[in-house]
Every structure is written in C-alpha cells, then in structure tokens.
Scaffold this active site. Structure first.
Site, PDB file in Angstrom:
ATOM      1  N   LYS A   5      -6.399  23.547 -12.302  1.00 36.25           N
ATOM      2  CA  LYS A   5      -5.934  24.622 -13.181  1.00 36.25           C
ATOM      3  C   LYS A   5      -4.726  25.326 -12.585  1.00 36.25           C
ATOM      4  CE  LYS A   5     -10.713  25.894 -13.979  1.00 36.25           C
ATOM      5  NZ  LYS A   5     -11.789  26.816 -13.708  1.00 36.25           N
ATOM      6  N   LYS A  35      -6.322  27.376  -0.449  1.00 34.97           N
ATOM      7  CA  LYS A  35      -5.922  28.410  -1.405  1.00 34.97           C
ATOM      8  C   LYS A  35      -5.040  29.480  -0.771  1.00 34.97           C
ATOM      9  CE  LYS A  35      -9.306  28.145  -5.066  1.00 34.97           C
ATOM     10  NZ  LYS A  35     -10.651  28.496  -5.472  1.00 34.97           N
ATOM     11  N   LYS A  94      -5.424  16.847  -6.350  1.00 37.08           N
ATOM     12  CA  LYS A  94      -6.419  16.808  -7.425  1.00 37.08           C
ATOM     13  C   LYS A  94      -5.890  17.505  -8.677  1.00 37.08           C
ATOM     14  CE  LYS A  94      -9.103  20.942  -6.583  1.00 37.08           C
ATOM     15  NZ  LYS A  94     -10.299  21.663  -6.374  1.00 37.08           N
TER      16      LYS A  94
HETATM   17  P1  TYM Z   1     -14.313  25.163 -10.723  1.00 37.74           P
HETATM   18  O1  TYM Z   1     -14.366  26.203 -11.789  1.00 37.74           O
HETATM   19  O2  TYM Z   1     -13.105  25.066  -9.875  1.00 37.74           O
HETATM   20  O3  TYM Z   1     -14.513  23.737 -11.351  1.00 37.74           O
HETATM   21  C1  TYM Z   1     -15.613  23.467 -12.191  1.00 37.74           C
HETATM   22  C2  TYM Z   1     -16.148  22.071 -11.946  1.00 37.74           C
HETATM   23  O4  TYM Z   1     -15.135  21.093 -12.171  1.00 37.74           O
HETATM   24  C3  TYM Z   1     -15.056  20.221 -11.041  1.00 37.74           C
HETATM   25  N1  TYM Z   1     -13.663  19.775 -10.876  1.00 37.74           N
HETATM   26  C4  TYM Z   1     -13.290  18.496 -10.804  1.00 37.74           C
HETATM   27  N2  TYM Z   1     -13.980  17.348 -10.878  1.00 37.74           N
HETATM   28  C5  TYM Z   1     -13.284  16.182 -10.780  1.00 37.74           C
HETATM   29  N3  TYM Z   1     -11.935  16.132 -10.629  1.00 37.74           N
HETATM   30  C6  TYM Z   1     -11.204  17.274 -10.544  1.00 37.74           C
HETATM   31  N4  TYM Z   1      -9.866  17.212 -10.418  1.00 37.74           N
HETATM   32  C7  TYM Z   1     -11.872  18.520 -10.639  1.00 37.74           C
HETATM   33  N5  TYM Z   1     -11.461  19.815 -10.614  1.00 37.74           N
HETATM   34  C8  TYM Z   1     -12.567  20.568 -10.757  1.00 37.74           C
HETATM   35  C9  TYM Z   1     -15.508  21.064  -9.864  1.00 37.74           C
HETATM   36  O5  TYM Z   1     -15.942  20.248  -8.795  1.00 37.74           O
HETATM   37  C10 TYM Z   1     -16.630  21.862 -10.493  1.00 37.74           C
HETATM   38  O6  TYM Z   1     -17.831  21.093 -10.519  1.00 37.74           O
HETATM   39  N6  TYM Z   1     -17.026  26.721  -6.843  1.00 37.74           N
HETATM   40  C11 TYM Z   1     -17.139  26.136  -8.186  1.00 37.74           C
HETATM   41  C12 TYM Z   1     -17.897  27.004  -9.165  1.00 37.74           C
HETATM   42  C13 TYM Z   1     -19.283  27.400  -8.730  1.00 37.74           C
HETATM   43  C14 TYM Z   1     -20.402  26.535  -8.629  1.00 37.74           C
HETATM   44  C15 TYM Z   1     -21.488  27.371  -8.250  1.00 37.74           C
HETATM   45  C16 TYM Z   1     -20.570  25.169  -8.847  1.00 37.74           C
HETATM   46  C17 TYM Z   1     -19.687  28.651  -8.394  1.00 37.74           C
HETATM   47  N7  TYM Z   1     -21.035  28.638  -8.100  1.00 37.74           N
HETATM   48  C18 TYM Z   1     -22.758  26.836  -8.017  1.00 37.74           C
HETATM   49  C19 TYM Z   1     -21.853  24.641  -8.618  1.00 37.74           C
HETATM   50  C20 TYM Z   1     -22.925  25.485  -8.227  1.00 37.74           C
HETATM   51  C21 TYM Z   1     -15.738  25.944  -8.705  1.00 37.74           C
HETATM   52  O7  TYM Z   1     -14.801  26.471  -8.211  1.00 37.74           O
HETATM   53  O8  TYM Z   1     -15.643  25.259  -9.831  1.00 37.74           O
END
Ligand code: TYM
Length: 345
Positions: free
Chosen positions: A209, A122, A206
C-alpha cells in the site's frame, strides 16, 4: 524421569487475522489474506479484525480512518466472509486487546523487538521520529491473537516474524507464570503462491500500500482498463517464459507473474508453465493474466461497492462482531489477570 516439555495447548482450533485500515487493499492482501480467510471460515471458528489501533501507529486522518475501517469490513464481506459464521469487528471496539498488550509488553524483551525487520524497514534511518506504538506494534499483534487463544493465523509471508514473536511471548508467559499450555503457540497459514506477491515494477520488493507508484500494485478497486494497462506495463525480462519452475530462478518478475497466475487459477506454477513456457510474455501470457485478474476481482469490487452503499448494514455487522468478540475475550483476560496476580486475585 519427569517430562520437562511444556504442556501442549489443549483448547479448540480457532482462527484470528487482521488487516490495517490504512489505505486501499491490493492483490497481495487479497491473495495473501482474504482468500485464505474465506477458505478457513467453514473449518474453524474465526475472528477477522479491522486493526485500526495498528493503523494509527502511523498518521491517519481521523475521518478517513473511520471510512477505511468500513471499507476493510466491506472487502471482507465482498471476498466472501459470512457474518453468520465469521466474527468481523474493529479492534478499537474491544478494549481488552490493549489491556493484554500491556501485560505482553512486560513479557516481551527489548532485544526481541529490536530484531523486527518490518519496524526497521518502515523507519529507515529515522528511528527516533517513529511513534512508540510502531515499535511495540508486534506486541499488540500478539495480544490480538492470544486474546482469543487463536491457533491458526492466515497471513502473507511478511508476517512470519511477527508470528514467531507471538509464539515467543506465549511460551515465555506460560513459562514465567507457571501456566503450561495456557496460551497456544499459534501457527501461520501462509503456504501457496499467494503468500508473497511482489511489486509489478520490481520483483524484489513486495506489493505494498505504501509504494509511491500506483503502477506497482493492482488495487481491489481498479477497473478492467486499469488492470489491463498495469499488467501490460508490468516489468519482465527479455527472455521467454521458462518451461520449468527451476527456470524461474533469478528471474523475480517472471516468477511473480507466474505465481499470481497460479494463485488466481488454482494451479501450480509448473502447470502454468506447461501452458505458457517458451512463449514471450506479451504473446498470450499477459493478456490471459489480465483477463484472469479482471474475472476474479471485478465481482469482488462490485460487491464491495454494494456493501459500501449501505454503511448502516456494515456498522451493524461490526457492532455485532465486537459484542461477540468481547464475550470471547473477557474470560481469557480475567484468567490472565488472575494468573499475573492482579487484585483481587
Ligand atoms: P496488513 O494490513 O499490512 O496486510 C494485511 C494482510 O495482507 C498480507 N499481505 C500480503 N500477502 C502477500 N503478498 C503481499 N505483497 C502482501 N502484502 C500484505 C499481510 O501479510 C497480511 O496478512 N500486522 C498485520 C495486521 C495484523 C494482524 C494481527 C495479522 C494486526 N494484528 C493479528 C494477523 C493477526 C498487517 O500489517 O497486515
């Protein structure tokens, strides 16, 4: 000889996961996370958080952040989470998350955070301009999970390193404070072809967003025409689809599209290739994939719009979820404070 292994966690199974309200949800979020949330809600008690405190580690317009928080909640509901079973809430409404995160910042080591690849990706070459919150982000994530002693965390593959860190923090806390088995070593739920959805423009990146090209992703809110056009233009190679899964090796774009088809249809990649192997992408496969995407996503997006038309209902669900979350969090935090030695002991 005494058993030197740390005591195993003996508490109940519980799910925790979260999504950042930092932009439109896409197919990767849907297949990597939301679909699994819904599948797990009947198996175990679950908390599904809108992680707005994580979102502000990068700049968010305040008015948009509130709206995006409601949008993620609407997406959870539209995907099929039932607020009678699942606890749906905004992270910032439960201040215990940040209190536990502080304690964990004193458990985690700088060397551990220095290894986090998401942070490095990032910030690129400009680490000194990143917020301190972005650096300590995975520690807050560990606090999210362990505040509820969650044992199962449905996520996409990109979160595996953060979950390893969560386990390292739990193990070090349990060890340093001589509290064997106090925090569980939470396991990811990240198997299956939906766990790693790649960009439609580049099979090596990947779906995200933050990708500047909207053509790289299918948004949950895309209409049928947009989905069909994006799939038609999705990058492939010049060869026909292979007959076997081994034939997908070294062909990241083909592998990704077949994986998406498999995840959406509940088939294996091998089964998808039994139908389409040997054919060109445009012949039957891409039109069938577009139809499948539209059939799966259009109802979700329609339900999402329905929920968003009544923000009062969403706010009620979030407020109720926050109250239930606080009731689970407070005893864990009280015990943690006592273990650490905070006054009055
Ligand atoms: P975030 O908001 O980036 O993404 C949310 C969820 O979507 C999954 N994801 C994907 N899965 C498959 N292919 C992709 N291209 C892809 N892009 C995103 C992410 O793996 C995620 O499950 N750090 C986390 C948010 C978070 C969290 C937590 C998750 C904060 N606290 C505690 C689990 C437990 C995140 O950035 O998600």
């Amino acid at each position: 000889m005494t058993d030197q292994r740390p005591a195993a966690y003996a508490g109940p199974k519980r799910v925790f996961s979260g999504v950042q309200p930092s932009g439109d949800l896409h197919l990767g979020n849907y297949l990597g996370a939301l679909v699994k949330f819904v599948a797990l809600q009947d198996e175990m008690e679950g908390l599904y958080c809108v992680v707005d405190q994580h979102a502000i580690t990068q700049w968010q317009e305040p008015a948009k952040l509130t709206a995006q928080t409601r949008e993620i909640a609407a997406a959870y509901l539209a995907a099929g989470l039932d607020p009678a079973k699942a606890i749906i809430f905004p992270q910032s409404a439960v201040p215990q998350h940040t209190e536990l995160a502080w304690i964990f910042q004193c458990v985690a080591r700088v060397g551990w955070l220095d290894r986090m690849t998401q942070f490095k990706d990032k910030v690129g070459k400009h680490k000194e301009r990143a917020s301190v919150g972005l650096y300590t982000y995975p520690v807050l994530q560990a606090a999210d999970i362990l505040l509820y002693k969650a044992t199962h965390v449905p996520v996409g593959e990109d979160q595996m390193q953060h979950l390893e860190l969560t386990r390292d923090i739990a193990a070090k806390f349990n060890h340093d404070f001589d509290a064997p088995g106090f925090f569980p070593l939470a396991q990811p739920v990240a198997e299956g072809p939906g766990a790693r959805i790649m960009s439609l423009r580049d099979g090596g990146a990947k779906m995200s967003k933050s990708d500047s090209s909207d053509q790289s992703r299918i948004n949950l809110t895309d209409d049928a025409d947009a989905i069909a056009a994006k799939i038609r233009k999705a990058k492939t190679d010049a060869e026909p689809l292979p007959q076997t899964v081994e034939g997908l090796a070294g062909r990241p774009e083909a592998d990704n599209l077949v994986g998406i088809f498999a995840a959406l249809s509940g088939q294996t990649k091998a089964q998808v290739l039994e139908t389409f192997g040997g054919q060109g992408f445009g012949q039957n496969f891409k039109p069938a994939l577009a139809d499948l995407l539209i059939a799966r996503l259009a109802p979700v997006s329609a339900r999402m719009r329905g929920f968003l038309a009544d923000p009062g209902q969403i706010d009620q669900i979030l407020a109720d979820g926050a109250e239930r979350a606080r009731a689970l969090a407070e005893p864990v935090l009280t015990e943690t404070r006592r273990i650490v030695g905070f006054w009055p002991g």
